[in-house]
Write a protein that holds these residues in place. Structure first.
Motif, PDB file in Angstrom:
ATOM      1  N   PHE A  44     -37.625  -2.921 -20.041  1.00 53.81           N
ATOM      2  CA  PHE A  44     -37.469  -2.406 -21.405  1.00 53.81           C
ATOM      3  C   PHE A  44     -36.679  -1.100 -21.463  1.00 53.81           C
ATOM      4  CE2 PHE A  44     -41.339  -4.982 -21.478  1.00 53.81           C
ATOM      5  CZ  PHE A  44     -40.982  -5.891 -22.466  1.00 53.81           C
ATOM      6  N   LEU A  45     -36.362  -0.542 -20.299  1.00 54.01           N
ATOM      7  CA  LEU A  45     -35.578   0.694 -20.277  1.00 54.01           C
ATOM      8  C   LEU A  45     -34.144   0.409 -20.692  1.00 54.01           C
ATOM      9  CD1 LEU A  45     -36.757   2.302 -16.907  1.00 54.01           C
ATOM     10  CD2 LEU A  45     -37.437   2.958 -19.217  1.00 54.01           C
ATOM     11  N   LYS A  46     -33.566   1.310 -21.464  1.00 51.16           N
ATOM     12  CA  LYS A  46     -32.144   1.205 -21.785  1.00 51.16           C
ATOM     13  C   LYS A  46     -31.363   1.428 -20.493  1.00 51.16           C
ATOM     14  CE  LYS A  46     -31.385   4.263 -24.921  1.00 51.16           C
ATOM     15  NZ  LYS A  46     -31.188   5.184 -26.030  1.00 51.16           N
ATOM     16  N   ILE A  56     -31.209   6.708 -14.686  1.00 52.65           N
ATOM     17  CA  ILE A  56     -31.930   7.964 -14.439  1.00 52.65           C
ATOM     18  C   ILE A  56     -33.221   7.680 -13.671  1.00 52.65           C
ATOM     19  CG2 ILE A  56     -33.147   9.893 -15.537  1.00 52.65           C
ATOM     20  CD1 ILE A  56     -30.974   9.636 -17.815  1.00 52.65           C
ATOM     21  N   PHE A  57     -33.928   6.641 -14.066  1.00 54.30           N
ATOM     22  CA  PHE A  57     -35.163   6.242 -13.392  1.00 54.30           C
ATOM     23  C   PHE A  57     -34.907   5.980 -11.904  1.00 54.30           C
ATOM     24  CE2 PHE A  57     -37.875   2.635 -12.048  1.00 54.30           C
ATOM     25  CZ  PHE A  57     -39.107   3.253 -12.099  1.00 54.30           C
ATOM     26  N   LEU A  58     -33.891   5.197 -11.598  1.00 52.07           N
ATOM     27  CA  LEU A  58     -33.582   4.878 -10.197  1.00 52.07           C
ATOM     28  C   LEU A  58     -33.147   6.114  -9.425  1.00 52.07           C
ATOM     29  CD1 LEU A  58     -31.779   1.450 -10.662  1.00 52.07           C
ATOM     30  CD2 LEU A  58     -34.070   1.865  -9.730  1.00 52.07           C
ATOM     31  N   PHE A  60     -28.627  13.356 -22.792  1.00 47.29           N
ATOM     32  CA  PHE A  60     -29.176  12.037 -23.048  1.00 47.29           C
ATOM     33  C   PHE A  60     -30.566  12.140 -23.674  1.00 47.29           C
ATOM     34  CE2 PHE A  60     -31.735   8.404 -21.687  1.00 47.29           C
ATOM     35  CZ  PHE A  60     -30.999   7.402 -22.275  1.00 47.29           C
ATOM     36  N   GLN A  61     -30.829  11.327 -24.671  1.00 46.24           N
ATOM     37  CA  GLN A  61     -32.127  11.302 -25.333  1.00 46.24           C
ATOM     38  C   GLN A  61     -32.877  10.034 -24.920  1.00 46.24           C
ATOM     39  OE1 GLN A  61     -33.240  13.938 -27.409  1.00 46.24           O
ATOM     40  NE2 GLN A  61     -31.441  14.809 -26.425  1.00 46.24           N
ATOM     41  N   PHE A  62     -34.026  10.207 -24.290  1.00 41.76           N
ATOM     42  CA  PHE A  62     -34.857   9.079 -23.894  1.00 41.76           C
ATOM     43  C   PHE A  62     -35.577   8.515 -25.110  1.00 41.76           C
ATOM     44  CE2 PHE A  62     -34.678  11.807 -20.133  1.00 41.76           C
ATOM     45  CZ  PHE A  62     -34.337  10.887 -19.154  1.00 41.76           C
ATOM     46  N   MET A  91     -41.118   5.410 -17.696  1.00 43.54           N
ATOM     47  CA  MET A  91     -40.572   6.156 -16.567  1.00 43.54           C
ATOM     48  C   MET A  91     -41.633   7.041 -15.916  1.00 43.54           C
ATOM     49  SD  MET A  91     -36.787   7.137 -18.016  1.00 43.54           S
ATOM     50  CE  MET A  91     -36.323   8.141 -16.614  1.00 43.54           C
ATOM     51  N   ILE A  92     -42.429   7.734 -16.706  1.00 43.50           N
ATOM     52  CA  ILE A  92     -43.429   8.634 -16.129  1.00 43.50           C
ATOM     53  C   ILE A  92     -44.479   7.828 -15.360  1.00 43.50           C
ATOM     54  CG2 ILE A  92     -45.102   8.881 -18.015  1.00 43.50           C
ATOM     55  CD1 ILE A  92     -43.704  11.749 -15.905  1.00 43.50           C
ATOM     56  N   ILE A  93     -44.891   6.712 -15.904  1.00 45.20           N
ATOM     57  CA  ILE A  93     -45.883   5.874 -15.211  1.00 45.20           C
ATOM     58  C   ILE A  93     -45.271   5.305 -13.929  1.00 45.20           C
ATOM     59  CG2 ILE A  93     -47.281   3.765 -15.335  1.00 45.20           C
ATOM     60  CD1 ILE A  93     -48.306   6.181 -17.088  1.00 45.20           C
TER      61      ILE A  93
END
Length: 162
Positions: free
Chosen positions: A48-50, A56-58, A136-138, A146-148
């Motif tokens: 579900f992440l854009k 950014i997550f990776l 960038f706006q999350f 992402m935090i989880i």
């Protein structure tokens, strides 16, 4: 388990900034040492992440692994069951948190947390970007996922090194 401090985290970021090959090398090490944890980063949990959020997550997950690997190089392979347990526990804590703001909802995660600097780095990476006008706006959902996910990565690495 060795503590991953701010200097180690900054060193990992600097290594990525100074050498484009550092990220690739870290990815190779990550996949060879922690195959299940690396696969977790590409699981449905993060579908579900854009696109920008996924990148950014990776990147943050790679930084976490690199920093952790610096001070804890001999970590046992992490199982899928272990990862799932940490993720489920983190969602429970998040959903039960009574804070109104994102930062307030993060507070329970920090109580007696053994890798506080890594968790603070993750939180700052997601929150600070919001404060800069042209950054960038999350999405709200993206921040939560992402935090989880990143706390689950830290938890799994931390438990395997104990």
């Amino acid at each position: 388990m060795n503590f991953v401090g701010e200097q180690i985290i900054e060193g990992a970021m600097l290594a990525f900034e100074q050498s484009p090959k550092a990220e690739k090398k870290t990815t190779e090490i990550f996949t060879s040492k922690q195959e299940m944890l690396y696969a977790y980063l590409f699981s449905d949990s993060f579908s579900f992440l854009k696109e920008e959020e996924q990148e950014i997550f990776l990147y943050l997950a790679l930084l976490i692994f690199k920093a952790f690997d610096e001070v804890n190089p001999d970590i046992d392979p992490i199982t899928q069951d272990s990862i799932g347990g940490f993720e489920e526990e983190n969602w429970e804590i998040w959903n039960e948190a009574s804070g109104k703001t994102f930062t307030e909802k993060m507070d329970p995660f920090f109580l007696n947390y053994p890798q506080e600097d890594l968790l603070a780095f993750v939180e700052d990476s997601i929150i600070e970007d919001e404060e800069e006008e042209d950054s960038f706006q999350f999405t709200k959902e993206g921040k939560e996922i992402m935090i989880i996910g990143l706390k689950t990565v830290i938890d799994a690495l931390n438990s395997a090194s104990a």
